[in-house]
Design a protein around this motif. Sequence first.
Motif, PDB file in Angstrom:
ATOM      1  N   THR A   1       1.949  90.201  35.731  1.00 37.93           N
ATOM      2  CA  THR A   1       2.289  89.112  34.805  1.00 37.93           C
ATOM      3  C   THR A   1       3.761  88.757  34.888  1.00 37.93           C
ATOM      4  OG1 THR A   1       0.524  89.858  33.318  1.00 37.93           O
ATOM      5  CG2 THR A   1       2.183  88.364  32.409  1.00 37.93           C
ATOM      6  N   MET A   2       4.621  89.769  34.969  1.00 40.47           N
ATOM      7  CA  MET A   2       6.063  89.517  35.077  1.00 40.47           C
ATOM      8  C   MET A   2       6.401  88.790  36.369  1.00 40.47           C
ATOM      9  SD  MET A   2       7.633  93.081  33.561  1.00 40.47           S
ATOM     10  CE  MET A   2       9.320  92.589  33.928  1.00 40.47           C
ATOM     11  N   ASP A   3       5.737  89.184  37.469  1.00 44.70           N
ATOM     12  CA  ASP A   3       5.983  88.490  38.744  1.00 44.70           C
ATOM     13  C   ASP A   3       5.537  87.031  38.675  1.00 44.70           C
ATOM     14  OD1 ASP A   3       7.043  90.773  39.824  1.00 44.70           O
ATOM     15  OD2 ASP A   3       5.170  91.429  40.763  1.00 44.70           O
ATOM     16  N   LEU A   4       4.393  86.774  38.033  1.00 42.89           N
ATOM     17  CA  LEU A   4       3.916  85.394  37.900  1.00 42.89           C
ATOM     18  C   LEU A   4       4.849  84.564  37.024  1.00 42.89           C
ATOM     19  CD1 LEU A   4       0.061  85.936  37.499  1.00 42.89           C
ATOM     20  CD2 LEU A   4       1.271  85.065  39.506  1.00 42.89           C
ATOM     21  N   ILE A   5       5.360  85.171  35.963  1.00 40.10           N
ATOM     22  CA  ILE A   5       6.291  84.455  35.094  1.00 40.10           C
ATOM     23  C   ILE A   5       7.581  84.136  35.847  1.00 40.10           C
ATOM     24  CG2 ILE A   5       7.680  84.632  33.004  1.00 40.10           C
ATOM     25  CD1 ILE A   5       5.469  86.291  31.769  1.00 40.10           C
ATOM     26  N   LYS A   6       8.074  85.101  36.639  1.00 41.23           N
ATOM     27  CA  LYS A   6       9.286  84.858  37.425  1.00 41.23           C
ATOM     28  C   LYS A   6       9.056  83.767  38.464  1.00 41.23           C
ATOM     29  CE  LYS A   6      11.227  89.512  36.940  1.00 41.23           C
ATOM     30  NZ  LYS A   6      11.622  90.757  37.659  1.00 41.23           N
ATOM     31  N   LEU A   7       7.869  83.751  39.077  1.00 41.38           N
ATOM     32  CA  LEU A   7       7.547  82.693  40.036  1.00 41.38           C
ATOM     33  C   LEU A   7       7.489  81.333  39.357  1.00 41.38           C
ATOM     34  CD1 LEU A   7       6.649  81.733  42.836  1.00 41.38           C
ATOM     35  CD2 LEU A   7       4.310  82.345  42.222  1.00 41.38           C
ATOM     36  N   THR A   8       6.890  81.290  38.185  1.00 42.16           N
ATOM     37  CA  THR A   8       6.821  80.036  37.444  1.00 42.16           C
ATOM     38  C   THR A   8       8.211  79.548  37.068  1.00 42.16           C
ATOM     39  OG1 THR A   8       4.676  80.705  36.538  1.00 42.16           O
ATOM     40  CG2 THR A   8       5.817  78.899  35.436  1.00 42.16           C
ATOM     41  N   ASN A   9       9.067  80.476  36.640  1.00 40.33           N
ATOM     42  CA  ASN A   9      10.439  80.105  36.295  1.00 40.33           C
ATOM     43  C   ASN A   9      11.177  79.555  37.516  1.00 40.33           C
ATOM     44  OD1 ASN A   9      12.969  80.402  34.451  1.00 40.33           O
ATOM     45  ND2 ASN A   9      13.523  81.462  36.339  1.00 40.33           N
ATOM     46  N   PHE A  10      10.942  80.154  38.680  1.00 41.27           N
ATOM     47  CA  PHE A  10      11.617  79.668  39.889  1.00 41.27           C
ATOM     48  C   PHE A  10      11.150  78.258  40.249  1.00 41.27           C
ATOM     49  CE2 PHE A  10      11.746  79.360  44.586  1.00 41.27           C
ATOM     50  CZ  PHE A  10      13.120  79.412  44.749  1.00 41.27           C
ATOM     51  N   LEU A  11       9.847  77.996  40.099  1.00 47.59           N
ATOM     52  CA  LEU A  11       9.335  76.647  40.390  1.00 47.59           C
ATOM     53  C   LEU A  11       9.903  75.619  39.414  1.00 47.59           C
ATOM     54  CD1 LEU A  11       5.602  77.514  41.179  1.00 47.59           C
ATOM     55  CD2 LEU A  11       7.436  77.042  42.805  1.00 47.59           C
ATOM     56  N   VAL A  12      10.006  76.013  38.137  1.00 49.93           N
ATOM     57  CA  VAL A  12      10.601  75.113  37.151  1.00 49.93           C
ATOM     58  C   VAL A  12      12.079  74.881  37.468  1.00 49.93           C
ATOM     59  CG1 VAL A  12      11.140  74.829  34.701  1.00 49.93           C
ATOM     60  CG2 VAL A  12       8.938  75.789  35.386  1.00 49.93           C
TER      61      VAL A  12
ATOM     62  N   LEU B   1      14.918  84.412  35.051  1.00 47.25           N
ATOM     63  CA  LEU B   1      14.115  84.414  33.828  1.00 47.25           C
ATOM     64  C   LEU B   1      14.938  84.848  32.617  1.00 47.25           C
ATOM     65  CD1 LEU B   1      11.324  84.084  32.524  1.00 47.25           C
ATOM     66  CD2 LEU B   1      10.848  86.467  33.141  1.00 47.25           C
ATOM     67  N   THR B   2      15.840  85.812  32.792  1.00 45.88           N
ATOM     68  CA  THR B   2      16.653  86.276  31.663  1.00 45.88           C
ATOM     69  C   THR B   2      17.543  85.159  31.129  1.00 45.88           C
ATOM     70  OG1 THR B   2      18.286  87.097  33.258  1.00 45.88           O
ATOM     71  CG2 THR B   2      16.658  88.663  32.444  1.00 45.88           C
ATOM     72  N   GLU B   3      18.085  84.341  32.007  1.00 47.35           N
ATOM     73  CA  GLU B   3      18.932  83.228  31.566  1.00 47.35           C
ATOM     74  C   GLU B   3      18.112  82.171  30.834  1.00 47.35           C
ATOM     75  OE1 GLU B   3      22.181  83.620  35.225  1.00 47.35           O
ATOM     76  OE2 GLU B   3      20.586  82.124  35.297  1.00 47.35           O
ATOM     77  N   ARG B   4      16.870  82.001  31.246  1.00 45.47           N
ATOM     78  CA  ARG B   4      16.006  81.046  30.539  1.00 45.47           C
ATOM     79  C   ARG B   4      15.635  81.559  29.155  1.00 45.47           C
ATOM     80  NH1 ARG B   4      13.352  76.627  31.925  1.00 45.47           N
ATOM     81  NH2 ARG B   4      13.921  76.931  34.107  1.00 45.47           N
ATOM     82  N   LEU B   5      15.336  82.856  29.062  1.00 40.47           N
ATOM     83  CA  LEU B   5      14.972  83.424  27.766  1.00 40.47           C
ATOM     84  C   LEU B   5      16.125  83.336  26.768  1.00 40.47           C
ATOM     85  CD1 LEU B   5      12.999  86.609  28.908  1.00 40.47           C
ATOM     86  CD2 LEU B   5      12.061  84.491  27.961  1.00 40.47           C
TER      87      LEU B   5
ATOM     88  N   HIS C   1      26.874  87.933  21.693  1.00 39.04           N
ATOM     89  CA  HIS C   1      25.556  88.524  21.445  1.00 39.04           C
ATOM     90  C   HIS C   1      24.611  88.247  22.611  1.00 39.04           C
ATOM     91  CE1 HIS C   1      26.685  89.593  17.360  1.00 39.04           C
ATOM     92  NE2 HIS C   1      27.123  88.352  17.170  1.00 39.04           N
ATOM     93  N   LYS C   2      24.667  87.042  23.152  1.00 31.18           N
ATOM     94  CA  LYS C   2      23.832  86.724  24.311  1.00 31.18           C
ATOM     95  C   LYS C   2      24.285  87.505  25.546  1.00 31.18           C
ATOM     96  CE  LYS C   2      22.226  82.114  22.997  1.00 31.18           C
ATOM     97  NZ  LYS C   2      22.120  80.687  23.403  1.00 31.18           N
ATOM     98  N   GLY C   3      25.593  87.775  25.623  1.00 29.09           N
ATOM     99  CA  GLY C   3      26.087  88.586  26.731  1.00 29.09           C
ATOM    100  C   GLY C   3      25.524  89.994  26.682  1.00 29.09           C
ATOM    101  N   TYR C   4      25.470  90.598  25.492  1.00 28.57           N
ATOM    102  CA  TYR C   4      24.872  91.921  25.343  1.00 28.57           C
ATOM    103  C   TYR C   4      23.372  91.874  25.622  1.00 28.57           C
ATOM    104  CZ  TYR C   4      29.075  94.068  23.396  1.00 28.57           C
ATOM    105  OH  TYR C   4      30.339  94.597  23.230  1.00 28.57           O
ATOM    106  N   ALA C   5      22.714  90.824  25.162  1.00 26.67           N
ATOM    107  CA  ALA C   5      21.273  90.688  25.422  1.00 26.67           C
ATOM    108  C   ALA C   5      20.993  90.539  26.918  1.00 26.67           C
ATOM    109  CB  ALA C   5      20.717  89.479  24.659  1.00 26.67           C
ATOM    110  N   LEU C   6      21.878  89.840  27.632  1.00 22.73           N
ATOM    111  CA  LEU C   6      21.726  89.694  29.079  1.00 22.73           C
ATOM    112  C   LEU C   6      21.815  91.046  29.773  1.00 22.73           C
ATOM    113  CD1 LEU C   6      21.547  87.754  31.530  1.00 22.73           C
ATOM    114  CD2 LEU C   6      24.038  87.676  31.519  1.00 22.73           C
ATOM    115  N   LEU C   7      22.741  91.890  29.334  1.00 23.40           N
ATOM    116  CA  LEU C   7      22.873  93.229  29.901  1.00 23.40           C
ATOM    117  C   LEU C   7      21.629  94.063  29.631  1.00 23.40           C
ATOM    118  CD1 LEU C   7      24.550  95.545  31.165  1.00 23.40           C
ATOM    119  CD2 LEU C   7      25.436  95.998  28.861  1.00 23.40           C
ATOM    120  N   ILE C   8      21.105  94.012  28.406  1.00 18.74           N
ATOM    121  CA  ILE C   8      19.934  94.817  28.040  1.00 18.74           C
ATOM    122  C   ILE C   8      18.720  94.391  28.856  1.00 18.74           C
ATOM    123  CG2 ILE C   8      18.340  95.341  26.156  1.00 18.74           C
ATOM    124  CD1 ILE C   8      20.726  95.109  24.250  1.00 18.74           C
TER     125      ILE C   8
END
Length: 287
Positions: A130-141, A151-155, A91-98
């Motif tokens: 907002t999406m770019d800022l979230i991706k930047l925050t995820n990269f810093l984390v 970000l998709t792997e974190r979600l 299920h997570k594999g399908y969600a990753l594709l979507i």
Amino acid sequence: MNHRSKFIEKRASRVTSWDAALLDEELLNILKSQVQAALKYFPPWIVNRLESKTNIILNLIIWKMSVLQSQSTFGQQMLGLKYSQETFSVHKGYALLILQMFDDFWKLNLEQISNHSPLVKQYAHWVDVTMDLIKLTNFLVFLRNGDHPTLTERLLGLKIVSVARSPRMIGYNYMTRELLWHGFIEMLGFALPLVNYQYFRKKFLQVISKPSMSATESVSFSTKSQCSFCNETPILPVHIGCSHAFCYYCLESNRMIDMKYECPVCFHSQESATRVISKDSISEGVS
């Protein structure tokens, strides 16, 4: 069995995890370029319509041949990584594709979405920022903790582990060579804009060519005249004291680089430029 699984699955390093994500992006770009090369003979309107569908099809093929079959992307397989069995499921594999397909759809159709109305355009802009800022925050984390490079792997809570028998080793010789090469490239990027190529080109031509001096009185412009710089019919023809004509813009652009610009044919130089009078205009004035 559990002991063997724990022995094989080890925490993936930050460098290896990020390199795997970059390899996945490069692989997708290579496949896109191959498809575009195959479609270059089709009409442009067909290529534009197929662009979004092509990305969806490529993502589906890559996902089915990598994540669905091997529980890892192609980039992860190259570096001995995979998604942990504790966090991965079908299920997570399908969600990753979507999620990946939604991200590509958003990037490709952002401009079309923004053309509907000013309110929609502003909303789409803020969503994109907002999406770019979230991706930047995820990269810093990710740089701090070493988990979830995208970000998709974190979600989805997907954890990347190493299944390689031996850890990835990068020799000091390779690292030193890379540092020296990048330092050299940065030095060239800083120094090359400061080099006056026109000056060296002028000196080189003076050495290999013989000056062709001619009288100033014979300077004129006709349909057979050519600019001494671009070898085309002069536009707003001028001369600098010799019998060779220049386009006004060719001369001025070279003088912006070299204030003492010389004629490339006879090496004559003059501070002021004089407009060349056409033979046709002289004949018309006489008649």
